[in-house]
Scaffold this active site. Structure first.
Site, mmCIF file in Angstrom:
data_model
loop_
_atom_site.group_PDB
_atom_site.id
_atom_site.type_symbol
_atom_site.label_atom_id
_atom_site.label_comp_id
_atom_site.label_asym_id
_atom_site.label_seq_id
_atom_site.Cartn_x
_atom_site.Cartn_y
_atom_site.Cartn_z
ATOM 1 N N HIS A 49 39.232 37.838 45.554
ATOM 2 C CA HIS A 49 37.814 38.094 45.254
ATOM 3 C C HIS A 49 37.083 38.524 46.523
ATOM 4 O O HIS A 49 36.249 39.430 46.506
ATOM 5 C CB HIS A 49 37.150 36.838 44.681
ATOM 6 C CG HIS A 49 37.700 36.409 43.347
ATOM 7 N ND1 HIS A 49 38.106 35.118 43.087
ATOM 8 C CD2 HIS A 49 37.914 37.094 42.211
ATOM 9 C CE1 HIS A 49 38.537 35.031 41.842
ATOM 10 N NE2 HIS A 49 38.432 36.219 41.281
ATOM 11 N N LYS B 80 36.999 29.996 28.661
ATOM 12 C CA LYS B 80 37.572 29.167 29.738
ATOM 13 C C LYS B 80 36.761 27.890 29.944
ATOM 14 O O LYS B 80 35.544 27.908 29.812
ATOM 15 C CB LYS B 80 37.583 29.950 31.060
ATOM 16 C CG LYS B 80 38.559 31.123 31.071
ATOM 17 C CD LYS B 80 38.534 31.825 32.419
ATOM 18 C CE LYS B 80 39.497 32.986 32.448
ATOM 19 N NZ LYS B 80 39.375 33.776 33.687
ATOM 20 N N ARG C 154 43.933 44.292 39.016
ATOM 21 C CA ARG C 154 45.217 43.972 39.651
ATOM 22 C C ARG C 154 46.369 44.739 39.022
ATOM 23 O O ARG C 154 47.357 45.010 39.658
ATOM 24 C CB ARG C 154 45.494 42.470 39.544
ATOM 25 C CG ARG C 154 44.521 41.624 40.332
ATOM 26 C CD ARG C 154 44.598 40.176 39.911
ATOM 27 N NE ARG C 154 44.304 40.059 38.488
ATOM 28 C CZ ARG C 154 44.428 38.968 37.791
ATOM 29 N NH1 ARG C 154 44.871 37.873 38.360
ATOM 30 N NH2 ARG C 154 44.136 38.949 36.500
ATOM 31 N N SER D 176 42.927 32.816 39.832
ATOM 32 C CA SER D 176 42.328 31.491 40.018
ATOM 33 C C SER D 176 43.197 30.423 39.361
ATOM 34 O O SER D 176 43.374 29.328 39.910
ATOM 35 C CB SER D 176 40.923 31.462 39.421
ATOM 36 O OG SER D 176 40.122 32.404 40.088
HETATM 37 N N1 COA Z 1 41.620 38.604 43.075
HETATM 38 C C1 COA Z 1 42.003 37.456 42.537
HETATM 39 N N2 COA Z 1 41.917 37.172 41.241
HETATM 40 C C2 COA Z 1 41.419 38.110 40.463
HETATM 41 C C3 COA Z 1 40.984 39.352 40.947
HETATM 42 C C4 COA Z 1 41.110 39.584 42.323
HETATM 43 N N3 COA Z 1 40.738 40.724 42.885
HETATM 44 N N4 COA Z 1 40.534 40.073 39.932
HETATM 45 C C5 COA Z 1 40.668 39.319 38.855
HETATM 46 N N5 COA Z 1 41.202 38.135 39.171
HETATM 47 C C6 COA Z 1 41.578 37.050 38.274
HETATM 48 C C7 COA Z 1 40.676 35.865 38.358
HETATM 49 O O1 COA Z 1 41.107 34.988 39.357
HETATM 50 C C8 COA Z 1 40.842 35.290 36.983
HETATM 51 O O2 COA Z 1 42.000 34.521 36.952
HETATM 52 P P1 COA Z 1 42.216 33.371 35.867
HETATM 53 O O3 COA Z 1 42.199 34.004 34.529
HETATM 54 O O4 COA Z 1 43.526 32.821 36.260
HETATM 55 O O5 COA Z 1 41.083 32.397 36.016
HETATM 56 C C9 COA Z 1 41.049 36.537 36.116
HETATM 57 O O6 COA Z 1 41.480 37.538 36.977
HETATM 58 C C10 COA Z 1 39.813 37.086 35.481
HETATM 59 O O7 COA Z 1 38.744 36.323 35.874
HETATM 60 P P2 COA Z 1 37.297 36.767 36.256
HETATM 61 O O8 COA Z 1 37.279 37.987 37.081
HETATM 62 O O9 COA Z 1 36.622 35.582 36.785
HETATM 63 O O10 COA Z 1 36.804 37.194 34.897
HETATM 64 P P3 COA Z 1 36.677 36.354 33.594
HETATM 65 O O11 COA Z 1 37.363 37.169 32.573
HETATM 66 O O12 COA Z 1 37.071 34.945 33.724
HETATM 67 O O13 COA Z 1 35.127 36.296 33.393
HETATM 68 C C11 COA Z 1 32.925 37.180 33.332
HETATM 69 C C12 COA Z 1 34.390 37.426 33.505
HETATM 70 C C13 COA Z 1 32.533 35.773 33.720
HETATM 71 C C14 COA Z 1 32.257 38.146 34.235
HETATM 72 C C15 COA Z 1 32.632 37.460 31.876
HETATM 73 O O14 COA Z 1 33.253 36.506 31.055
HETATM 74 C C16 COA Z 1 31.152 37.517 31.665
HETATM 75 O O15 COA Z 1 30.548 38.500 31.968
HETATM 76 N N6 COA Z 1 30.588 36.395 31.135
HETATM 77 C C17 COA Z 1 29.168 36.314 30.838
HETATM 78 C C18 COA Z 1 28.954 36.504 29.354
HETATM 79 C C19 COA Z 1 29.135 37.950 29.052
HETATM 80 O O16 COA Z 1 28.336 38.792 29.420
HETATM 81 N N7 COA Z 1 30.217 38.240 28.367
HETATM 82 C C20 COA Z 1 30.586 39.611 28.138
HETATM 83 C C21 COA Z 1 30.337 39.975 26.745
HETATM 84 S S1 COA Z 1 31.825 40.609 26.086
#
Ligand code: COA
Length: 157
Positions: free
Chosen positions: A19, A43, A94, A130
């Protein structure tokens, strides 16, 4: 003068070096980067939101990323971007599965906020996630190479 604002949203549970790499690239290209700790409805969080926010803020400060701020948002990210005049939403990619998943969300976000563009940054280390960090932590393995020092402190506590 036009202030280019980008939002980098994620669950950041926890925030990793992967990140951090994305934030660094975004901070180089945009005037202001807002790191938004948001809620993924599918989650269950492990680490406290406010503690994570403070640790990420500390980490960005120590990396001289002075044009970045860190906030917690409970709501739709597309609405947050509209309210804060951010026209770009950053996501890290990724691999191809990330791309398929992200494209869906990007389309929905665009329907909610037509001015919003999702842009992707290539993740340099495609193996970090994560949940992987949480799993290694659970079994007492060394995670120092995966998370910034400031984050490690709260994980250990
Ligand atoms: N380095 C390390 N890990 C990475 C990464 C990077 N460059 N890019 C993605 N990841 C990983 C994260 O660690 C995470 O791992 P995990 O699944 O093991 O926890 C995974 O990829 C994706 O996580 P993240 O980027 O945190 O996205 P998410 O899918 O959990 O959540 C939100 C994304 C929070 C932005 C999204 O759910 C959101 O916008 N929520 C608000 C409500 C909303 O607007 N929803 C959208 C309507 S559809």
């Amino acid at each position: 003068m036009c202030n280019k604002i980008a939002v980098y949203a994620g669950s950041f549970d926890p925030f990793t070096n992967g990140h951090l790499q994305i934030v660094k690239e975004a901070a180089y290209l945009f005037d202001t980067v807002i790191v938004v700790i948001a809620n993924n409805a599918s989650k269950v969080r492990k680490y406290d939101l406010e503690q994570m926010r403070i640790a990420i803020r500390e980490c960005l400060k120590n990396n001289n990323l002075h044009n970045c701020l860190v906030v917690v948002h409970d709501g739709l990210i597309a609405d947050y971007c509209a309210e804060h005049h951010a026209k770009h939403l950053i996501r890290g990619l990724r691999n191809t599965s990330d791309y398929m998943y992200e494209e869906n969300i990007a389309k929905i976000n665009k329907e909610i906020n037509p001015d919003l563009k999702t842009i992707y940054f290539r993740a340099e280390n495609e193996t970090i996630s994560s949940s992987m960090v949480r799993e290694l932590m659970k079994y007492g393995k060394d995670i120092t190479q995966y998370v910034p020092e400031e984050i490690l402190t709260i994980l250990k506590n």
